[in-house]
Write a protein that holds these residues in place. Structure first.
Motif, PDB file in Angstrom:
ATOM      1  N   TYR A  54       1.690   6.607  -6.918  1.00  0.00           N
ATOM      2  CA  TYR A  54       0.527   7.336  -7.414  1.00  0.00           C
ATOM      3  C   TYR A  54       0.698   8.835  -7.194  1.00  0.00           C
ATOM      4  O   TYR A  54       0.412   9.642  -8.072  1.00  0.00           O
ATOM      5  N   ILE A  55       1.216   9.227  -6.030  1.00  0.00           N
ATOM      6  CA  ILE A  55       1.407  10.646  -5.741  1.00  0.00           C
ATOM      7  C   ILE A  55       2.479  11.229  -6.660  1.00  0.00           C
ATOM      8  O   ILE A  55       2.339  12.336  -7.157  1.00  0.00           O
ATOM      9  N   ARG A  73       2.395   1.654  -3.533  1.00  0.00           N
ATOM     10  CA  ARG A  73       1.372   2.075  -4.487  1.00  0.00           C
ATOM     11  C   ARG A  73       0.992   3.537  -4.268  1.00  0.00           C
ATOM     12  O   ARG A  73       0.833   4.291  -5.221  1.00  0.00           O
ATOM     13  N   ARG A  74       0.867   3.948  -3.009  1.00  0.00           N
ATOM     14  CA  ARG A  74       0.507   5.333  -2.700  1.00  0.00           C
ATOM     15  C   ARG A  74       1.610   6.287  -3.148  1.00  0.00           C
ATOM     16  O   ARG A  74       1.336   7.318  -3.756  1.00  0.00           O
ATOM     17  N   ASN A  75       2.858   5.952  -2.867  1.00  0.00           N
ATOM     18  CA  ASN A  75       3.959   6.837  -3.249  1.00  0.00           C
ATOM     19  C   ASN A  75       4.088   6.944  -4.762  1.00  0.00           C
ATOM     20  O   ASN A  75       4.341   8.023  -5.287  1.00  0.00           O
ATOM     21  N   LYS A  89       0.821  -1.204   0.000  1.00  0.00           N
ATOM     22  CA  LYS A  89       0.000   0.000   0.000  1.00  0.00           C
ATOM     23  C   LYS A  89       0.859   1.260   0.000  1.00  0.00           C
ATOM     24  O   LYS A  89       0.547   2.239  -0.670  1.00  0.00           O
ATOM     25  N   LEU A  96      -4.319  14.847  -6.967  1.00  0.00           N
ATOM     26  CA  LEU A  96      -4.887  13.802  -6.123  1.00  0.00           C
ATOM     27  C   LEU A  96      -6.112  14.330  -5.388  1.00  0.00           C
ATOM     28  O   LEU A  96      -7.129  13.659  -5.295  1.00  0.00           O
ATOM     29  N   TRP A 156      -9.736  10.413  -4.087  1.00  0.00           N
ATOM     30  CA  TRP A 156      -8.734   9.499  -3.550  1.00  0.00           C
ATOM     31  C   TRP A 156      -8.657   8.182  -4.298  1.00  0.00           C
ATOM     32  O   TRP A 156      -7.793   7.371  -4.055  1.00  0.00           O
ATOM     33  N   TRP A 157      -9.599   7.899  -5.172  1.00  0.00           N
ATOM     34  CA  TRP A 157      -9.582   6.620  -5.880  1.00  0.00           C
ATOM     35  C   TRP A 157      -8.854   6.752  -7.211  1.00  0.00           C
ATOM     36  O   TRP A 157      -8.712   7.821  -7.752  1.00  0.00           O
TER      37      TRP A 157
END
Length: 58
Positions: free
Chosen positions: A42-43, A38-40, A35, A51, A56-57
């Motif tokens: 995506y940002i 994936r978050r890093n 997680k 974002l 958030w999706w």
């Protein structure tokens, strides 16, 4: 699900409770790390401002 895994490792396979806890810990840590990665990614891909604009999706 964790309780079923613990019971299986402890009773059926004959390992102690420490081993059963380790079996539960490994996938949990993998999920947390996945997680975070994936978050890093995506940002970095769309930026923090986008974002918040897009939600958030993914």
């Amino acid at each position: 699900m964790g309780l079923l895994i613990t019971m299986f490792v402890f009773q059926e396979l004959g390992h102690n409770m420490a081993d059963a806890g380790l079996v539960i810990l490994i996938p949990s840590l993998g999920g947390i790390v996945g997680k975070m990665v994936r978050r890093n990614s995506y940002i970095k891909k769309i930026g923090v401002v986008d974002l918040f604009r897009k939600g958030w999706w993914v």
